[in-house]
Motif scaffolding. Structure first.
Motif, PDB file in Angstrom:
ATOM      1  N   VAL A 276       0.777  -1.262   0.126  1.00 13.15           N
ATOM      2  CA  VAL A 276       0.077   0.055   0.122  1.00 13.15           C
ATOM      3  C   VAL A 276       0.923   1.191   0.075  1.00 13.15           C
ATOM      4  O   VAL A 276       1.734   1.406   0.746  1.00 13.15           O
ATOM      5  N   ARG A 277       0.565   1.969  -1.084  1.00 17.73           N
ATOM      6  CA  ARG A 277       1.496   3.277  -0.801  1.00 17.73           C
ATOM      7  C   ARG A 277       0.724   4.416  -1.002  1.00 17.73           C
ATOM      8  O   ARG A 277      -0.519   4.538  -1.801  1.00 17.73           O
ATOM      9  N   ARG A 278       1.094   5.613  -0.194  1.00 16.94           N
ATOM     10  CA  ARG A 278       0.417   7.018  -0.644  1.00 16.94           C
ATOM     11  C   ARG A 278       0.999   7.607  -1.408  1.00 16.94           C
ATOM     12  O   ARG A 278       2.326   7.879  -1.397  1.00 16.94           O
ATOM     13  N   VAL A 279       0.235   8.079  -2.418  1.00 23.45           N
ATOM     14  CA  VAL A 279       0.741   8.928  -3.821  1.00 23.45           C
ATOM     15  C   VAL A 279      -0.107  10.251  -3.582  1.00 23.45           C
ATOM     16  O   VAL A 279      -1.242  10.005  -4.150  1.00 23.45           O
ATOM     17  N   GLY A 280       0.248  11.325  -2.953  1.00 21.04           N
ATOM     18  CA  GLY A 280      -0.559  12.357  -2.907  1.00 21.04           C
ATOM     19  C   GLY A 280      -1.833  12.155  -2.010  1.00 21.04           C
ATOM     20  O   GLY A 280      -1.743  11.822  -1.052  1.00 21.04           O
ATOM     21  N   ASP A 281      -2.943  12.462  -2.664  1.00 22.04           N
ATOM     22  CA  ASP A 281      -4.215  12.129  -1.922  1.00 22.04           C
ATOM     23  C   ASP A 281      -4.981  10.762  -2.393  1.00 22.04           C
ATOM     24  O   ASP A 281      -6.095  10.754  -2.248  1.00 22.04           O
ATOM     25  N   ASP A 282      -4.112   9.950  -2.896  1.00 22.77           N
ATOM     26  CA  ASP A 282      -4.435   8.672  -2.989  1.00 22.77           C
ATOM     27  C   ASP A 282      -3.683   7.558  -2.344  1.00 22.77           C
ATOM     28  O   ASP A 282      -2.582   7.602  -2.216  1.00 22.77           O
ATOM     29  N   LEU A 283      -4.404   6.404  -2.357  1.00 25.63           N
ATOM     30  CA  LEU A 283      -3.759   5.195  -1.805  1.00 25.63           C
ATOM     31  C   LEU A 283      -3.923   4.337  -2.868  1.00 25.63           C
ATOM     32  O   LEU A 283      -4.901   3.977  -3.627  1.00 25.63           O
ATOM     33  N   GLU A 284      -2.559   3.742  -3.188  1.00 32.02           N
ATOM     34  CA  GLU A 284      -2.483   2.483  -4.336  1.00 32.02           C
ATOM     35  C   GLU A 284      -2.204   1.230  -3.513  1.00 32.02           C
ATOM     36  O   GLU A 284      -1.300   1.191  -2.995  1.00 32.02           O
ATOM     37  N   PHE A 285      -3.240   0.458  -3.685  1.00 28.95           N
ATOM     38  CA  PHE A 285      -2.893  -1.187  -3.281  1.00 28.95           C
ATOM     39  C   PHE A 285      -2.604  -2.121  -4.552  1.00 28.95           C
ATOM     40  O   PHE A 285      -3.028  -1.866  -5.330  1.00 28.95           O
ATOM     41  N   SER A 286      -1.485  -2.670  -3.940  1.00 30.92           N
ATOM     42  CA  SER A 286      -0.895  -3.619  -5.070  1.00 30.92           C
ATOM     43  C   SER A 286      -1.158  -5.094  -4.639  1.00 30.92           C
ATOM     44  O   SER A 286      -0.763  -5.503  -3.472  1.00 30.92           O
ATOM     45  N   VAL A 287      -1.669  -5.902  -5.700  1.00 34.35           N
ATOM     46  CA  VAL A 287      -1.729  -7.274  -5.366  1.00 34.35           C
ATOM     47  C   VAL A 287      -0.403  -8.122  -6.059  1.00 34.35           C
ATOM     48  O   VAL A 287      -0.560  -9.200  -6.234  1.00 34.35           O
ATOM     49  N   GLY A 288       0.788  -7.504  -6.275  1.00 34.03           N
ATOM     50  CA  GLY A 288       1.556  -7.897  -7.175  1.00 34.03           C
ATOM     51  C   GLY A 288       1.436  -7.750  -8.804  1.00 34.03           C
ATOM     52  O   GLY A 288       2.205  -6.772  -9.078  1.00 34.03           O
ATOM     53  N   ILE A 289       0.564  -8.159  -9.550  1.00 37.44           N
ATOM     54  CA  ILE A 289       0.825  -7.936 -10.712  1.00 37.44           C
ATOM     55  C   ILE A 289      -0.203  -6.931 -11.275  1.00 37.44           C
ATOM     56  O   ILE A 289      -0.202  -6.601 -12.379  1.00 37.44           O
ATOM     57  N   ALA A 290      -1.296  -6.581 -10.354  1.00 36.50           N
ATOM     58  CA  ALA A 290      -2.153  -5.431 -10.481  1.00 36.50           C
ATOM     59  C   ALA A 290      -2.442  -4.697  -9.258  1.00 36.50           C
ATOM     60  O   ALA A 290      -1.798  -4.929  -8.402  1.00 36.50           O
ATOM     61  N   GLY A 291      -2.927  -3.244  -9.350  1.00 37.88           N
ATOM     62  CA  GLY A 291      -3.265  -2.583  -8.226  1.00 37.88           C
ATOM     63  C   GLY A 291      -4.480  -1.672  -8.649  1.00 37.88           C
ATOM     64  O   GLY A 291      -5.204  -1.692  -9.950  1.00 37.88           O
ATOM     65  N   ALA A 292      -4.994  -0.899  -7.694  1.00 37.81           N
ATOM     66  CA  ALA A 292      -6.038  -0.127  -7.661  1.00 37.81           C
ATOM     67  C   ALA A 292      -5.521   1.161  -6.888  1.00 37.81           C
ATOM     68  O   ALA A 292      -5.111   0.896  -5.764  1.00 37.81           O
ATOM     69  N   GLY A 293      -6.041   2.403  -7.247  1.00 35.68           N
ATOM     70  CA  GLY A 293      -5.919   3.591  -6.484  1.00 35.68           C
ATOM     71  C   GLY A 293      -7.316   4.036  -5.958  1.00 35.68           C
ATOM     72  O   GLY A 293      -8.387   3.909  -6.681  1.00 35.68           O
ATOM     73  N   PHE A 294      -7.285   4.506  -4.778  1.00 39.80           N
ATOM     74  CA  PHE A 294      -8.629   4.958  -4.090  1.00 39.80           C
ATOM     75  C   PHE A 294      -8.166   6.437  -3.731  1.00 39.80           C
ATOM     76  O   PHE A 294      -7.208   6.474  -2.924  1.00 39.80           O
ATOM     77  N   PRO A 295      -9.004   7.445  -3.346  1.00 40.91           N
ATOM     78  CA  PRO A 295      -8.555   8.515  -2.565  1.00 40.91           C
ATOM     79  C   PRO A 295      -8.565   8.189  -1.271  1.00 40.91           C
ATOM     80  O   PRO A 295      -9.163   7.551  -0.431  1.00 40.91           O
ATOM     81  N   VAL A 296      -7.635   9.058  -0.567  1.00 42.68           N
ATOM     82  CA  VAL A 296      -7.362   8.878   0.847  1.00 42.68           C
ATOM     83  C   VAL A 296      -8.504   9.047   1.791  1.00 42.68           C
ATOM     84  O   VAL A 296      -8.914   8.416   2.929  1.00 42.68           O
ATOM     85  N   ASP A 297      -9.402   9.961   1.245  1.00 45.65           N
ATOM     86  CA  ASP A 297     -10.796  10.376   1.913  1.00 45.65           C
ATOM     87  C   ASP A 297     -11.565   9.140   2.412  1.00 45.65           C
ATOM     88  O   ASP A 297     -12.384   9.032   3.272  1.00 45.65           O
ATOM     89  N   ASN A 298     -11.509   8.203   1.410  1.00 43.53           N
ATOM     90  CA  ASN A 298     -12.268   6.867   1.531  1.00 43.53           C
ATOM     91  C   ASN A 298     -11.747   5.974   2.901  1.00 43.53           C
ATOM     92  O   ASN A 298     -12.592   5.221   3.297  1.00 43.53           O
ATOM     93  N   PHE A 299     -10.731   6.444   3.388  1.00 45.33           N
ATOM     94  CA  PHE A 299     -10.041   5.728   4.571  1.00 45.33           C
ATOM     95  C   PHE A 299     -10.139   6.409   5.794  1.00 45.33           C
ATOM     96  O   PHE A 299      -9.095   6.235   6.805  1.00 45.33           O
ATOM     97  N   GLU A 300     -10.636   7.539   5.988  1.00 43.98           N
ATOM     98  CA  GLU A 300     -10.496   8.203   7.255  1.00 43.98           C
ATOM     99  C   GLU A 300     -11.477   7.575   8.324  1.00 43.98           C
ATOM    100  O   GLU A 300     -10.996   7.789   9.466  1.00 43.98           O
ATOM    101  N   GLU A 301     -12.354   6.668   7.938  1.00 42.11           N
ATOM    102  CA  GLU A 301     -12.994   5.821   9.064  1.00 42.11           C
ATOM    103  C   GLU A 301     -12.649   4.717   9.189  1.00 42.11           C
ATOM    104  O   GLU A 301     -12.453   3.853   8.025  1.00 42.11           O
ATOM    105  N   SER A 302     -12.282   3.984  10.226  1.00 43.68           N
ATOM    106  CA  SER A 302     -11.856   2.394  10.344  1.00 43.68           C
ATOM    107  C   SER A 302     -13.224   1.642  10.180  1.00 43.68           C
ATOM    108  O   SER A 302     -14.221   1.678  10.694  1.00 43.68           O
ATOM    109  N   PRO A 303     -13.261   0.677   9.222  1.00 44.40           N
ATOM    110  CA  PRO A 303     -14.274  -0.160   9.166  1.00 44.40           C
ATOM    111  C   PRO A 303     -14.501  -1.148  10.214  1.00 44.40           C
ATOM    112  O   PRO A 303     -13.580  -1.219  10.909  1.00 44.40           O
TER     113      PRO A 303
END
Length: 169
Positions: A121-148
């Motif tokens: 998991v990497r923070r790139v600016g206002d996004d978090l990028e999640f990697s599963v090795g061969i692929a990844g997806a990015g989401f806005p940091v704001d989506n993770f302000e609250e713990s599930p």
């Protein structure tokens, strides 16, 4: 002339120790080494607290090399945004540095019919990028302000008691 200790001398000494504060007793009240919460720790590395679900019962961090472990009472599963199913094992580990969680173990996401490990998991600016090795997806940091929450994610109904889903994978 000798030095004699009698019962009255001992009583007086004990009374003095109780009544007269030592110079170190003030330091004892000032110097408190409380361990920060795991959520405070991940925030200090630039991550929002919501990348970890509620319920972490302990953690270890070796600041010399960034080795990080977090512990739950059991595994923790939930769904986010109606489509992403996530599973955290009872212990997750990896290496944490400013804006990066690498060599992550114990966190997986269900893609189609398969559980795939999230390895970085990497923070790139206002996004978090999640990697599963061969692929990844990015989401806005704001989506993770609250713990599930285990079992119900972010869509927990406070009026209905839900038992968290726990299983071993």
């Amino acid at each position: 002339m000798g030095f004699f200790i009698n019962q009255n001398s001992i009583s007086l000494l004990v009374l003095c120790l109780i009544i007269i504060p030592s110079p170190f007793s003030a330091l004892q009240d000032v110097v408190v080494f409380d361990k920060p919460s795991v959520y405070e720790v991940i925030k200090s590395f630039g991550f929002p607290t919501g990348i970890l679900p509620k319920g972490v019962v302990g953690y270890d961090l070796d600041r010399s090399n960034g080795r990080f472990e977090a512990y739950f009472n059991g595994s923790c599963s939930f769904t986010l945004e109606g489509s992403y199913q996530l599973n955290y094992k009872s212990a997750i580990r990896g290496y944490i540095s400013e804006g990066e969680l690498s060599r992550l173990e114990g966190v997986s996401v269900k893609l189609f019919w398969f559980w795939i490990d999230i390895v970085e998991v990497r923070r790139v600016g206002d996004d978090l990028e999640f990697s599963v090795g061969i692929a990844g997806a990015g989401f806005p940091v704001d989506n993770f302000e609250e713990s599930p929450q285990c079992g119900c994610g972010l869509n927990c109904n406070d009026f209905q008691v839900r038992k968290p889903f726990a299983s071993s994978f």
